[in-house]
Scaffold this motif. Structure first.
Motif, short mmCIF file in Angstrom:
data_model
loop_
_atom_site.label_atom_id
_atom_site.label_comp_id
_atom_site.label_asym_id
_atom_site.label_seq_id
_atom_site.Cartn_x
_atom_site.Cartn_y
_atom_site.Cartn_z
N ASP A 188 0.78 -1.29 0.22
CA ASP A 188 0.06 -0.04 0.06
C ASP A 188 0.77 1.40 0.18
O ASP A 188 0.54 2.39 0.56
CB ASP A 188 -1.03 0.18 1.27
N VAL A 189 2.22 1.21 -0.72
CA VAL A 189 3.02 2.43 -0.78
C VAL A 189 2.14 3.50 -1.72
O VAL A 189 1.27 2.94 -2.50
CB VAL A 189 4.29 2.17 -1.44
N ARG A 190 2.36 4.84 -1.37
CA ARG A 190 1.84 5.78 -2.05
C ARG A 190 2.83 6.57 -3.01
O ARG A 190 3.82 6.60 -2.64
CB ARG A 190 1.03 6.82 -1.16
N GLY A 191 2.47 6.96 -4.20
CA GLY A 191 3.22 7.49 -5.17
C GLY A 191 4.21 6.52 -5.88
O GLY A 191 5.51 6.42 -5.98
N ASP A 203 10.23 -11.38 -4.69
CA ASP A 203 8.98 -11.36 -3.72
C ASP A 203 8.50 -10.16 -3.46
O ASP A 203 7.09 -9.85 -2.80
CB ASP A 203 9.43 -12.00 -2.47
N GLN A 204 8.87 -9.03 -4.13
CA GLN A 204 8.27 -7.79 -3.85
C GLN A 204 7.47 -7.17 -4.94
O GLN A 204 6.68 -6.01 -5.07
CB GLN A 204 9.67 -6.53 -3.61
N LEU A 205 7.60 -8.29 -6.02
CA LEU A 205 6.83 -7.86 -7.22
C LEU A 205 5.47 -7.67 -7.17
O LEU A 205 4.62 -6.45 -7.68
CB LEU A 205 7.06 -8.77 -8.39
N VAL A 206 4.75 -8.42 -6.42
CA VAL A 206 3.30 -8.37 -6.27
C VAL A 206 2.70 -7.17 -5.50
O VAL A 206 2.06 -6.61 -6.11
CB VAL A 206 2.84 -9.73 -5.68
N PRO A 207 3.29 -6.94 -4.23
CA PRO A 207 2.85 -5.76 -3.57
C PRO A 207 3.12 -4.31 -4.49
O PRO A 207 2.20 -3.64 -4.50
CB PRO A 207 3.59 -5.73 -2.39
N LEU A 208 4.35 -4.29 -5.12
CA LEU A 208 4.60 -3.19 -5.87
C LEU A 208 3.58 -3.22 -7.01
O LEU A 208 3.41 -1.91 -7.58
CB LEU A 208 5.91 -3.05 -6.19
N GLY A 209 3.47 -4.30 -7.65
CA GLY A 209 2.71 -4.19 -8.81
C GLY A 209 0.94 -3.72 -8.50
O GLY A 209 0.62 -3.04 -9.33
#
Length: 223
Positions: A188-191, A203-209
């Protein structure tokens, strides 16, 4: 024959503070325009609500309660903060060079407009901390919670946020190209578009995607 330009090597670890073998004792009270050179300070030092133009050189500050204090014109070089409470402290426009924060509370602190060169933040709690319009070079943040942090318009060069909680952090208009984010939570990062050029693990592809899809207005539906 055309030559291939080699990428500039990335600095992996900030230069550590250069501190003396022996320290002097700290004064009992912090006053405006003080210069500490080779000083070892503890929790017994009295710190007023507002301190102007404090200059720390080759110092160590351990166990201090600096919460809610306002430091204007702070300069710190080759200085270590250990087990200090800086929650809610204001360090706007501070100039920090070869400074470490280890096991400190930085929750809600403000480093707006600060200059951070060779700064290391390790095992700290820094939720809601603000680095708005700060400039960071060779800065490493590791094992630290930055949940909901404000990194608006942060300029980061040769920096890394490793094993950090960056959930709901704001990166609007930040310049982060080349910054390493391995092991960090990115839910849920913004910007998210400002994270272009950063380096992540698989393993960070999904949340950032998911965050990027939200910015693009893409909806995932069944029909």
């Amino acid at each position: 024959m055309a030559r291939t330009r080699r990428a500039r090597p990335v600095k992996l670890v900030p230069d550590p503070p250069e501190t003396p073998a022996r320290f002097d004792r700290a004064p009992p009270v912090v006053e405006h325009e003080m210069v500490w050179d080779g000083v070892d300070a503890g929790a017994d030092v009295e710190v007023p609500a507002h301190v102007a133009d404090l200059d720390l050189r080759e110092c160590r500050w351990t166990g201090a309660d600096l919460s809610g204090r306002e430091f204007t014109g702070l300069r710190a070089r080759d200085t270590r903060f250990v087990h200090c409470d800086l929650s809610g402290a204001v360090l706007d426009d501070a100039v920090l060079r070869r400074v470490t924060f280890t096991d400190c509370r930085l929750t809600g602190a403000s480093f707006a407009g600060a200059q951070l060169d060779d700064v290391r933040i390790t095992d700290c709690s820094a939720d809601l901390t603000a680095f708005r319009m700060a400039r960071a070079t060779a800065t490493l943040v590791e094992g630290t919670s930055l949940h909901g942090a404000d990194l608006y318009s942060l300029t980061a060069v040769d920096c890394a946020f490793l094993r950090c909680d960056l959930g709901e952090a704001s990166f609007h208009e930040a310049r982060m190209a080349g910054t390493r984010l391995h092991g960090s939570t990115l839910d849920d990062v913004r910007g998210a578009m400002s994270l272009a050029g950063t380096r992540i693990s698989a393993d960070q592809l999904v949340p950032l995607g998911v965050a990027l899809l939200g910015v693009l207005g893409v909806e995932v539906t069944e029909a």
